[in-house]
Structure formats: structure tokens, C-alpha cells
Design a protein around this motif. Structure first.
Motif, PDB file in Angstrom:
ATOM      1  N   TRP A   1      -4.514   7.103  -1.779  1.00 30.19           N
ATOM      2  CA  TRP A   1      -4.171   5.630  -1.318  1.00 30.19           C
ATOM      3  C   TRP A   1      -4.242   4.738  -2.626  1.00 30.19           C
ATOM      4  O   TRP A   1      -5.258   4.745  -3.283  1.00 30.19           O
ATOM      5  N   HIS A   2      -3.226   4.026  -2.822  1.00 37.92           N
ATOM      6  CA  HIS A   2      -3.311   3.036  -3.881  1.00 37.92           C
ATOM      7  C   HIS A   2      -1.999   1.895  -3.605  1.00 37.92           C
ATOM      8  O   HIS A   2      -1.676   1.768  -2.616  1.00 37.92           O
ATOM      9  N   LEU A   3      -2.042   1.005  -4.642  1.00 37.59           N
ATOM     10  CA  LEU A   3      -1.019  -0.040  -4.405  1.00 37.59           C
ATOM     11  C   LEU A   3       0.001   0.108  -5.268  1.00 37.59           C
ATOM     12  O   LEU A   3       0.090   0.630  -6.500  1.00 37.59           O
TER      13      LEU A   3
ATOM     14  N   ASP B   1      -6.070  -3.840   2.226  1.00 37.66           N
ATOM     15  CA  ASP B   1      -6.025  -3.493   3.314  1.00 37.66           C
ATOM     16  C   ASP B   1      -6.218  -4.354   4.744  1.00 37.66           C
ATOM     17  O   ASP B   1      -5.576  -4.478   5.403  1.00 37.66           O
TER      18      ASP B   1
ATOM     19  N   HIS C   1      -3.893   2.192  -9.521  1.00 35.93           N
ATOM     20  CA  HIS C   1      -4.498   3.457  -9.010  1.00 35.93           C
ATOM     21  C   HIS C   1      -5.605   3.965 -10.212  1.00 35.93           C
ATOM     22  O   HIS C   1      -5.811   2.990 -10.989  1.00 35.93           O
TER      23      HIS C   1
ATOM     24  N   LYS D   1       0.962  -1.127   0.037  1.00 38.53           N
ATOM     25  CA  LYS D   1       0.023   0.151  -0.061  1.00 38.53           C
ATOM     26  C   LYS D   1       0.749   1.081   0.107  1.00 38.53           C
ATOM     27  O   LYS D   1       2.061   1.248   0.574  1.00 38.53           O
TER      28      LYS D   1
ATOM     29  N   LEU E   1      -8.982  -1.972  -2.371  1.00 43.52           N
ATOM     30  CA  LEU E   1      -8.268  -1.286  -1.502  1.00 43.52           C
ATOM     31  C   LEU E   1      -8.583  -2.035  -0.113  1.00 43.52           C
ATOM     32  O   LEU E   1      -8.032  -2.095   1.005  1.00 43.52           O
TER      33      LEU E   1
END
Length: 138
Positions: free
Chosen positions: A66-68, A122, A82, A58, A118
Motif C-alpha cells: 500500500w502506498h499513495l 486512509d 512509497h 491510495k 497512510l
């Protein structure tokens, strides 16, 4: 424990469309569709990344929120998952989750699909579990 995601791609002239699944007890569970740039030899900023298995982490940035982050992509850096809706216009080699595909490398409601992804990842990352994505073609 680790979470396994699977991205199954179909390649087209103007972009790559995909189906992103979570693998749960060996069975795919649909999360969302994806869009990417077309395959152009893994060249930076103009190509999707090679098929393979990658660890995800993350990440936060002012630009994307927030993105990966897709880690350890050969000859590439900062490959992100994203939100965007048109790969040719908005991507520099990243992957976008989308709610619905509308064309080659195009989709809709990317922010909603990213939020869903997410929320799933998460949960695992908070438990310090690893999250992997395996990218392959149909």
C-alpha cells in the motif's frame, strides 16, 4: 471535506529533503520528513517532480504494497509516495516519507513513516474525502 498536506522542500546536489505537514485549521502539524531525487528539469526517472498541488489516491502493488499515487503530474506518470531510504539508489522520481534525515536525499525508517502517513490519509479516503499535497520550497 478535504485533507491538505504540505511538503516543504530544501534542494541539494544529491537529493531533496523535505518536511511533510498536515494543515489543520491553517496550522501545520508535522507528520514526517521526506526524501527525493534532486531537481533535474522534471525528467523521468532522474528528477523530483515540479512544485505544485496534486491530488493523492491510495494504491496497492505487489512491489510496494500500500502506498499513495500522486495524480496529474505534468509529463510524468506513476509518481508514488512509497518507502525507501536512499533516493539516488532506490528512487525513479518518487517521494519517500522517512522518520529521520541522514543526508541529502537519505533517511531512515521509511516504512514506519509511510505507515504513519497512510494511517492519516486512509481515514480521509475511507470517508471519500479528497487528499491533496502542495509541494513548495523553503
Amino acid at each position: 471535506m478535504k485533507m491538505e498536506l504540505e511538503l516543504i522542500r530544501s534542494y541539494h546536489t544529491n537529493g531533496v529533503n523535505g518536511i511533510l505537514n498536515q494543515i489543520d485549521n491553517g496550522k501545520p502539524q508535522f507528520i514526517c520528513n521526506t526524501i527525493e531525487l534532486p531537481w533535474k528539469g522534471n525528467f523521468r526517472r532522474i528528477s523530483c517532480i515540479p512544485e505544485g498541488r496534486y491530488a493523492l489516491t491510495k494504491r496497492y502493488s505487489l512491489r510496494f504494497g500500500w502506498h499513495l499515487l500522486v495524480n496529474n503530474v505534468a509529463n510524468r506518470s506513476y509518481i508514488l509516495i512509497h518507502a525507501f531510504n536512499d533516493a539516488l539508489k532506490e528512487s525513479k522520481g518518487c517521494i519517500a516519507p522517512v522518520s529521520q534525515l541522514t543526508g541529502e536525499g537519505k533517511g531512515t525508517f521509511s516504512r514506519a513513516a509511510l505507515k504513519k502517513l497512510l494511517a492519516l490519509t486512509d481515514q480521509e479516503l475511507r470517508k471519500r474525502n479528497e487528499v491533496y499535497i502542495t509541494i513548495k520550497s523553503v
